[in-house]
Scaffold this active site. Structure first.
Site, PDB file in Angstrom:
ATOM      1  N   LYS A 102       0.852  -1.188   0.000  1.00 11.60           N
ATOM      2  CA  LYS A 102       0.000   0.000   0.000  1.00 11.60           C
ATOM      3  C   LYS A 102       0.881   1.228   0.000  1.00 11.60           C
ATOM      4  O   LYS A 102       1.971   1.242   0.573  1.00 11.60           O
ATOM      5  CB  LYS A 102      -0.888   0.029   1.246  1.00 11.60           C
ATOM      6  CG  LYS A 102      -2.147   0.860   1.076  1.00 11.60           C
ATOM      7  CD  LYS A 102      -3.186   0.134   0.247  1.00 11.60           C
ATOM      8  CE  LYS A 102      -4.480   0.902   0.152  1.00 11.60           C
ATOM      9  NZ  LYS A 102      -5.527   0.133  -0.538  1.00 11.60           N
ATOM     10  N   GLY A 200     -20.975   6.573   3.761  1.00  8.12           N
ATOM     11  CA  GLY A 200     -19.946   6.892   2.779  1.00  8.12           C
ATOM     12  C   GLY A 200     -20.464   6.754   1.367  1.00  8.12           C
ATOM     13  O   GLY A 200     -20.861   5.667   0.936  1.00  8.12           O
ATOM     14  N   GLY A 205     -19.289   3.806  -2.787  1.00  7.52           N
ATOM     15  CA  GLY A 205     -20.544   3.897  -2.041  1.00  7.52           C
ATOM     16  C   GLY A 205     -21.729   4.302  -2.897  1.00  7.52           C
ATOM     17  O   GLY A 205     -22.833   3.763  -2.749  1.00  7.52           O
TER      18      GLY A 205
END
Length: 368
Positions: A102, A200, A205
């Site tokens: 990440k 969200g 979302g």
């Protein structure tokens, strides 16, 4: 885009990221055998980035890049370490021959993001020579990733490398995961008439909201960005609730789709829904919170199992297509979750523990 950050590095860090006590990354509570943690800086653009490579036993570390205005540099390190480990488990559980990594970029994506900064990040990724493969995440769009890809061969989710924006596939995976959870808890996967509290309304979302609405679910929506809430009300007839109270809604499913660590000592006792299943990464503030959910009788869909659709689209798609293969593998997320729920029930264990066990079994077999 706005002009690059011109404040000198030391001044920028002291201004935006107050000093923390000196401590080695090896002593960090989220350091879990990470193979490599790289801190990168570019003077001209003001880029401040941390790239964490957790595990490459299954293959190169794949994981998105998140841009966020962290309160401290320590918070950015925590996010990079936590999220990279989550990607190791996500990729393993999804059956991908990829490890976990990440990247985070420190800065406000609404004000600090520039083409020069994104290009500089691409150069940082390229220096890792393929050990880390990047893609979009919070604060980084598919268009941004095209700029990153102009400086590195190791960017995915672009038009040149596959199907482009992975958000629709993340949303699809969460949708089928919610159906699997509803089936396990209520005996039927039908969403018609079920109430979902969706926290969200970002890229994933909003797409998920449309899928749930089209399936007949009643929506209660929340987001810190008011125009997104207004759009969901207009398009889906959604009810609204404050973002910080979404977990308290009377609903069949609480779907956290914002930032992580939202399941914690404060929120879990107040959750009214019997199911928690959403797209956010690292939803459990600590591992023990998975046990707290189980003790309350709440069925939890482990985040890295349910939100793997985007990474599947990045890993499986080929330049110019491959959508059918991607959709088939994303749809299998529902089966994976059903297996986790059944095994957890049989062993009387929290679902996140069982998901970890399955991922670790695959990692162990790769290491032999």
């Amino acid at each position: 885009m706005n002009a690059p950050i011109k404040r000198p590095l030391k001044q920028h860090i002291e201004h935006n990221h107050p000093a923390a006590p000196e401590r080695s990354v090896f002593d960090h509570r989220e350091f879990k055998g990470h193979e490599q943690v790289v801190f990168g800086h570019d003077r001209e653009s003001g880029l401040l980035t941390i790239i964490a490579i957790h595990d490459t036993r299954l293959g190169p570390a794949l994981g998105g890049c998140r841009m966020w205005d962290y309160a401290t540099t320590g918070e950015a390190v925590t996010d990079a370490l936590r999220l990279s480990r989550g990607m190791t488990y996500k990729n393993a559980l999804a059956g991908l021959d990829l490890g976990g990594g990440k990247a985070v970029i420190i800065g406000d994506p609404r004000h600090d993001k520039t083409a020069g900064l994104l290009a500089a990040f691409g150069e940082q990724v390229e220096r890792l020579a393929g050990r880390y493969i990047t893609a979009e995440d919070v604060g980084i769009s598919a268009e941004d990733m095209e700029i990153v890809a102009s400086e590195t061969r190791h960017a995915r989710g672009t038009r040149a490398t596959g199907l482009g924006d992975p958000s629709p596939y993340t949303a699809l995976g969460v949708f089928v995961g919610i159906k699997a959870a509803v089936a396990h808890r209520f005996g039927s996967d039908k969403l018609n008439g079920r109430t979902i509290s969706l926290q969200g309304l970002g890229h994933v979302g909003m797409i998920l909201a449309r899928m749930l609405h089209d399936a007949g679910a009643r929506l209660i929506v929340s987001d810190i960005h008011q125009p997104s809430v207004e759009r969901a009300v207009a398009e889906f007839g959604a009810a609204t609730i404050e973002a910080g109270k979404a977990h308290k809604a009377e609903a069949d499913v609480f779907a956290p789709c914002a930032l992580g660590a939202g399941l914690n000592d404060v929120t879990i006792p107040a959750i009214k829904a019997p199911i928690v299943a959403g797209a956010a990464n690292n939803q459990l503030a600590e591992d023990r919170h998975g046990q707290m959910l189980k003790d309350r009788g709440i069925l939890y869909a482990p985040d890295y199992a349910i939100n793997a659709g985007g990474v599947i689209s990045i890993a499986v798609a080929k330049p110019g297509g491959g959508e059918m293969a991607v959709r088939d593998k994303v749809m299998a997320i529902g089966q994976t979750l059903s297996h986790i729920f059944e095994r957890a029930a049989a062993l009387d264990l929290p679902t996140h523990v069982v998901a970890d066990q399955i991922a670790e079994e695959r990692l162990a077999s790769a290491g032999r």
